[in-house]
Design an enzyme around this catalytic site. Structure first.
Site, mmCIF file in Angstrom:
data_model
loop_
_atom_site.group_PDB
_atom_site.id
_atom_site.type_symbol
_atom_site.label_atom_id
_atom_site.label_comp_id
_atom_site.label_asym_id
_atom_site.label_seq_id
_atom_site.Cartn_x
_atom_site.Cartn_y
_atom_site.Cartn_z
ATOM 1 N N GLY A 1 3.989 -4.287 3.948
ATOM 2 C CA GLY A 1 4.225 -5.691 3.566
ATOM 3 C C GLY A 1 3.852 -6.706 4.643
ATOM 4 O O GLY A 1 3.113 -7.655 4.371
ATOM 5 N N GLY A 2 4.329 -6.503 5.860
ATOM 6 C CA GLY A 2 4.055 -7.452 6.950
ATOM 7 C C GLY A 2 2.563 -7.516 7.267
ATOM 8 O O GLY A 2 2.004 -8.597 7.483
ATOM 9 N N SER A 3 1.904 -6.353 7.274
ATOM 10 C CA SER A 3 0.462 -6.302 7.562
ATOM 11 C C SER A 3 -0.315 -7.003 6.459
ATOM 12 O O SER A 3 -1.279 -7.732 6.721
ATOM 13 C CB SER A 3 -0.009 -4.845 7.634
ATOM 14 O OG SER A 3 0.702 -4.153 8.619
ATOM 15 N N SER A 4 0.099 -6.774 5.220
ATOM 16 C CA SER A 4 -0.571 -7.411 4.089
ATOM 17 C C SER A 4 -0.407 -8.924 4.156
ATOM 18 O O SER A 4 -1.362 -9.679 3.950
ATOM 19 C CB SER A 4 0.028 -6.873 2.787
ATOM 20 O OG SER A 4 -0.452 -7.591 1.690
ATOM 21 N N ALA B 1 10.009 -3.275 6.286
ATOM 22 C CA ALA B 1 10.039 -2.086 7.167
ATOM 23 C C ALA B 1 10.277 -0.808 6.377
ATOM 24 O O ALA B 1 11.144 -0.005 6.679
ATOM 25 C CB ALA B 1 11.104 -2.242 8.267
ATOM 26 N N LYS C 1 0.840 -1.213 0.000
ATOM 27 C CA LYS C 1 0.000 0.000 0.000
ATOM 28 C C LYS C 1 0.869 1.254 0.000
ATOM 29 O O LYS C 1 2.056 1.216 0.381
ATOM 30 C CB LYS C 1 -0.934 0.020 1.213
ATOM 31 C CG LYS C 1 -0.257 -0.043 2.593
ATOM 32 C CD LYS C 1 0.170 1.272 3.205
ATOM 33 C CE LYS C 1 0.824 1.123 4.572
ATOM 34 N NZ LYS C 1 1.519 2.315 5.051
ATOM 35 N N PRO D 1 9.651 -4.369 -0.107
ATOM 36 C CA PRO D 1 10.742 -4.086 0.834
ATOM 37 C C PRO D 1 10.255 -4.118 2.292
ATOM 38 O O PRO D 1 9.133 -3.701 2.592
ATOM 39 C CB PRO D 1 11.201 -2.686 0.421
ATOM 40 C CG PRO D 1 10.814 -2.583 -1.017
ATOM 41 C CD PRO D 1 9.523 -3.332 -1.143
ATOM 42 N N GLY E 1 7.376 1.122 5.135
ATOM 43 C CA GLY E 1 6.175 1.973 5.111
ATOM 44 C C GLY E 1 5.205 1.545 4.024
ATOM 45 O O GLY E 1 4.242 2.237 3.719
ATOM 46 N N LEU E 2 5.445 0.355 3.444
ATOM 47 C CA LEU E 2 4.603 -0.127 2.338
ATOM 48 C C LEU E 2 3.618 -1.213 2.789
ATOM 49 O O LEU E 2 2.886 -1.769 1.977
ATOM 50 C CB LEU E 2 5.495 -0.650 1.193
ATOM 51 C CG LEU E 2 6.448 0.403 0.597
ATOM 52 C CD1 LEU E 2 7.424 -0.246 -0.388
ATOM 53 C CD2 LEU E 2 5.656 1.505 -0.107
ATOM 54 N N ASP F 1 -2.582 -1.606 10.388
ATOM 55 C CA ASP F 1 -2.738 -1.577 8.925
ATOM 56 C C ASP F 1 -3.354 -2.853 8.352
ATOM 57 O O ASP F 1 -3.657 -2.918 7.168
ATOM 58 C CB ASP F 1 -1.366 -1.385 8.250
ATOM 59 C CG ASP F 1 -0.903 0.061 8.299
ATOM 60 O OD1 ASP F 1 -1.728 0.944 8.629
ATOM 61 O OD2 ASP F 1 0.280 0.309 8.012
HETATM 62 O O1 C5P Z 1 -0.596 -1.195 15.093
HETATM 63 P P1 C5P Z 1 0.837 -1.549 14.913
HETATM 64 O O2 C5P Z 1 1.252 -2.714 15.755
HETATM 65 O O3 C5P Z 1 1.240 -1.708 13.497
HETATM 66 O O4 C5P Z 1 1.648 -0.301 15.425
HETATM 67 C C1 C5P Z 1 3.016 -0.357 15.753
HETATM 68 C C2 C5P Z 1 3.317 0.788 16.702
HETATM 69 O O5 C5P Z 1 3.162 2.034 16.032
HETATM 70 C C3 C5P Z 1 2.367 0.845 17.881
HETATM 71 O O6 C5P Z 1 2.843 0.098 18.950
HETATM 72 C C4 C5P Z 1 2.334 2.317 18.216
HETATM 73 O O7 C5P Z 1 3.479 2.629 18.994
HETATM 74 C C5 C5P Z 1 2.522 2.979 16.869
HETATM 75 N N1 C5P Z 1 1.248 3.439 16.268
HETATM 76 C C6 C5P Z 1 0.641 4.571 16.774
HETATM 77 N N2 C5P Z 1 -0.520 5.007 16.210
HETATM 78 C C7 C5P Z 1 -1.081 4.352 15.160
HETATM 79 C C8 C5P Z 1 -0.447 3.198 14.632
HETATM 80 C C9 C5P Z 1 0.711 2.773 15.215
HETATM 81 O O8 C5P Z 1 1.129 5.193 17.719
HETATM 82 N N3 C5P Z 1 -2.198 4.827 14.631
#
Ligand code: C5P
Length: 286
Positions: free
Chosen positions: A102-105, A97, A11, A95, A99-100, A137
């Site tokens: 990948g892991g969430s997808s 980590a 994304k 790639p 910002g794209l 995500d």
């Molecule tokens: O939700 P996720 O596990 O991907 O988020 C990783 C870290 O990014 C969270 O532990 C939090 O510190 C931060 N985060 C946040 N606000 C969001 C999404 C993520 O502070 N809306």
């Protein structure tokens, strides 16, 4: 044993506004997600041993419980009291980590996949409830759509059916950035001007008004990203200079992208960037 082969797309965030820091530590967002055609591939095969095994062709991808696909399977096993095992083969193209997403997808694709493989008949609502436990995500990818607005911590998704298909160049600096460190470095005073709003962006997207979208591209995490990784500021400026266009980070970075009107133009931009040694992808809305 039954096997499923699935596509797992990346994304971009074309607009990302941070509204405030919440009491639970997360940040309240207003963002526009675009699904793009840069994809990993995931193959799921049930196993008799009752274990979760991850295989991946990329050295930076963890093969244990740190991987979000592991957490996805574990959650489903717990929810249904299952002891069935699974082999997950990830062919990594997105790639890591960057910002794209990948892991969430990968996690969302795995949730969909085990739902089918094990004939669990989970509804989208149920899948979303599990997705939220894995990461902010993951919900977007459960929705399986090209365009969506994200609110809350990014997990409250509103899908849009918009015919626009955009071209982009995406530059991925050789650096891993973790969202946690970026959100931790974000300060309140970095709130955007109140007038800006994701709805305006979506209006221009519906009209396919590229120049208006370029003017509105924004990412409120930029200052936090460059505060944590100062070298990314000059890199961003250099890329913007080379492509002569607005460039922003996707999500918590460090991937940077720009819009391109056509595939041909995207190729031209890629050549200029490749000459300067940047790892660049040409992608399109999927
Ligand atoms: O939700 P996720 O596990 O991907 O988020 C990783 C870290 O990014 C969270 O532990 C939090 O510190 C931060 N985060 C946040 N606000 C969001 C999404 C993520 O502070 N809306």
């Amino acid at each position: 044993m039954k096997t499923l082969s699935l596509r797992s797309p990346a994304k971009l965030n074309l607009f990302l506004k941070v509204l405030h820091k919440r009491k639970d530590g997360y940040h309240s967002l207003e963002t526009l997600f675009e699904r793009i055609d840069l994809c990993d591939h995931i193959q799921l095969t049930g196993n008799q041993e009752g274990v979760i095994r991850i295989f991946c062709d990329h050295p930076d991808v963890p093969l244990d419980s740190r991987n979000l696909v592991y957490r996805a399977v574990k959650l489903v096993q717990e929810e249904f009291g299952l002891t069935d095992g699974i082999d997950i083969q990830i062919t990594k193209r997105i790639p890591v980590a960057a910002g794209l997403g990948g892991g969430s997808s990968n996690a969302a694709t795995t949730l969909w996949g085990v739902n089918r493989l094990w004939s669990l008949h989970m509804t989208r609502k149920k899948l979303l409830a599990l997705a939220r436990k894995i990461g902010s995500d993951v919900s977007f990818f459960i929705h399986n759509c090209s365009w969506a607005e994200g609110r809350g911590r990014g997990d409250q998704i509103k899908r849009f059916i918009i015919p626009a298909r955009l071209w982009h160049i995406v530059v991925v600096p050789a650096l891993k950035v973790y969202s946690q460190e970026i959100f931790a470095a974000w300060h309140n005073e970095e709130l955007t001007k109140p007038g800006d709003d994701v709805k305006i962006f979506i209006r221009f997207l519906r009209k396919n008004n590229l120049s208006a979208m370029e003017r509105l591209l924004r990412n409120d995490l930029e200052r936090a990203i460059v505060r944590r990784h100062p070298q990314l500021l000059s890199l961003k400026q250099n890329i913007a200079h080379l492509v002569q266009k607005p460039v922003i980070f996707s999500g918590s970075g460090p991937a940077l992208f720009a819009l391109a009107p056509t595939r041909r133009e995207a190729h031209g931009l890629k050549e200029a960037l490749a000459k300067n040694g940047y790892q660049t992808f040409i992608v399109r809305t999927l």
